[in-house]
Design an enzyme around this catalytic site. Structure first.
Site, PDB file in Angstrom:
ATOM      1  N   GLU A 261       0.840  -1.199   0.000  1.00  7.92           N
ATOM      2  CA  GLU A 261       0.000   0.000   0.000  1.00  7.92           C
ATOM      3  C   GLU A 261       0.878   1.253   0.000  1.00  7.92           C
ATOM      4  OE1 GLU A 261      -2.588  -0.415   3.377  1.00  7.92           O
ATOM      5  OE2 GLU A 261      -3.691  -2.090   2.508  1.00  7.92           O
ATOM      6  N   HIS A 279      -7.992   1.162   2.749  1.00  6.81           N
ATOM      7  CA  HIS A 279      -7.697   0.751   4.124  1.00  6.81           C
ATOM      8  C   HIS A 279      -8.495   1.591   5.126  1.00  6.81           C
ATOM      9  CE1 HIS A 279      -4.388  -1.501   6.504  1.00  6.81           C
ATOM     10  NE2 HIS A 279      -5.477  -1.386   7.228  1.00  6.81           N
TER      11      HIS A 279
END
Length: 528
Positions: A261, A279
């Protein structure tokens, strides 16, 4: 007056207990440079962070007054636990604060996935009205498979039942009795995969769960099933998921997390069957307030000399006691780790027995470490020396400690016994003068094995040629045997063979070992 430094942005309502405390000076500054952080922490008794601040050994060693580090969230990846423990600094976190938030986000993703809501909204934003393109499916009477039945998994199950879904769950610590109590069906991982119309994962990311949902797992699933991940990136093998969606095997996926990420350019985001969020599982006002509140209370309790709710690293032990216990730490943990990797079934009871020179020592820290070694197989580093007992209790596991005068000829002996819903297994170890830790018994078999490195445990019938066949097969796979120990109770009966090898035994090699005549079970493990 206690000085508490807060170096990451936190909910002001969450840290209200600190701000209102008369004996606390709370300083929040999330814009500190590294040099400014070192200066600020040098005068602080407590440090509270989220994920932004990297609490390195350098930071900890620049803080002679530091007593506690609080992480407002789950996990402590950004904190050097070893350095904190070595410097007598207690680390606490807030593992419960985002449970509801993550469960609700999972349900939001589930509904959106079932009804193609993000895709339809995107089309409308482009001035397109395409009802037929976005026909969805109902949740009623569909089966949701939940892999990982901890706090979040259980919350998801209750919400799914509210939608009149059928729920089947798998967790290494879940048995039928516990599942019945929760009102869900209990299944093996394979059964959950095979029955799920929707599969959602709620496990930690550890060695045992890395790519748990891989190509082979996906092949077990129903055609047209859907997959969700609001837990940790890496539990689902993303390339395998991509291929399964492209082939039509999997109808769609909802992802809140990715292996790397930020995932701005991830190929999965190019598939219209995939919906995703950046997220956001714990990103609610309430969750941020909860984790800040939880960690604030723990920090204040510790500074005032009280006990904390969510400790992460080892509590302090007197130097005199530590001198006696320290040599047994590694032995106890590895006995637990070894046994947990060869036992079958759902864990129900752990018993640890001490004898010899350990009779007059407080062995509770050793029992904690043994339990930690057992639980880490499924939970990873989220279980530690401090929270091992609480974690076991939360999973319904009974812990028992006993002392005995029977040493079986050894100066000291530590025996770990595990009972599951399928079997009872035990392992015993000792410290040999000058030679270190040794496993000296596995169940009823006497052996002599160093508990480290790559190990192969083979249960077989004691017949001529068994050892030779194993050695020859390993040689064909270029696996070198470092040591071999064979234990038996009688000639021609059941026996165990424990090998230490120079590299991991897996794949075809493992399968071929199981096919050798008279071999009944082959288990491979690594102790580091």
């Amino acid at each position: 007056m206690f000085r508490v430094l807060i170096s990451d942005p936190l909910s002001e309502d969450g840290i209200r207990p600190l701000l209102d405390a008369e004996d606390v000076e709370a300083v929040m500054d999330p814009s500190l440079s590294h040099e400014e952080l070192l200066e600020a922490v040098s005068k602080s008794h407590a440090l509270i962070v989220r994920s932004q601040t990297q609490v390195t050994r350098e930071v900890i060693e620049h803080a002679p007054e530091l007593k506690v580090i609080g992480r407002a969230g789950v996990g402590v990846d950004n904190i050097d636990l070893d350095a904190a423990t070595e410097n007598g600094v207690v680390v606490v976190n807030a593992p419960d604060g985002n449970t509801i938030s993550t469960a609700e986000h999972t349900m939001a993703m589930l509904m959106s996935l079932a009804r193609n809501i993000p895709q339809a909204y995107h089309q409308l934003k482009q001035k397109k009205w395409e009802r037929k393109k976005f026909v969805g499916v109902e949740l009623k009477d569909k089966t949701i498979g939940i892999v990982g039945f901890g706090r979040i998994g259980m919350e998801v199950a209750q919400r799914a039942k509210g939608h009149r879904m059928k729920v089947i769950a798998y967790d290494p610590f879940l048995n039928k009795e516990k599942a019945d109590k929760a009102g869900v069906n209990h299944g093996t991982l394979q059964e959950v995969l095979q029955q799920a119309d929707f599969l959602t994962v709620h496990t930690p990311l550890i060695e045992a769960t890395k790519h748990l949902i891989d190509k082979e797992a996906i092949q077990l699933m129903k055609p047209g099933a859907r997959i969700l991940n609001c837990a940790r990136g890496g539990i689902i093998e993303e390339d395998a998921l991509y291929d399964a969606i492209k082939s039509g095997k999997i109808a769609g996926a909802a992802l809140d997390v990715f292996e790397e990420e930020p995932a701005i350019d991830h190929p999965l985001l190019d598939l219209e069957e995939v919906i995703a969020t950046p997220h956001l599982g714990a990103s609610t006002v309430e969750a941020q307030e909860n984790v800040a509140t939880d960690v604030s209370f723990d920090v204040m309790e510790l500074l005032r000399g009280g006990s904390v709710k969510n400790p992460v690293n080892m509590p302090s032990v007197s130097s005199e006691m530590m001198d006696k216990l320290f040599p047994y730490f590694q032995l106890s943990e590895r006995l637990g780790a070894f046994l947990s990797r060869v036992v079958n079934g759902t864990l129900e009871r752990v018993s640890v027995y001490y004898s010899g020179e350990l009779l007059d020592v407080d062995t509770m820290p050793l029992t904690r470490i043994a339990v930690k070694g057992i639980l880490q197989r499924h939970i990873g580093n989220r279980v530690n020396d401090v929270n091992a007992f609480k974690t076991a209790s939360d999973k319904g596991i009974v812990i028992n400690e006993q002392k005995s005068t029977s040493t079986k000829g050894f100066t000291n002996l530590v025996t770990v016994e595990i009972e599951t819903d399928q079997e009872k297994r035990s392992i015993a170890g000792t410290l040999l003068n000058g030679l270190g830790a040794r496993i000296v018994q596995l169940d009823q078999y006497s052996i002599d094995v160093v508990p480290e490195g790559h190990l192969v445990v083979i249960h077989h019938t004691d017949q001529p040629g068994a050892i030779g066949h194993v050695g020859s097969l390993l040689a064909t796979h270029h696996v070198n045997i470092a040591t071999m120990q064979v234990g038996r109770t009688n000639v021609g009966g059941e026996a165990v063979m424990v090998l230490t090898v120079d590299k991991e035994v897996e794949g075809d090699c493992h399968e071929q070992l199981t096919e050798i005549d008279d071999i009944k079970q082959v288990q491979c493990l690594t102790l580091s």
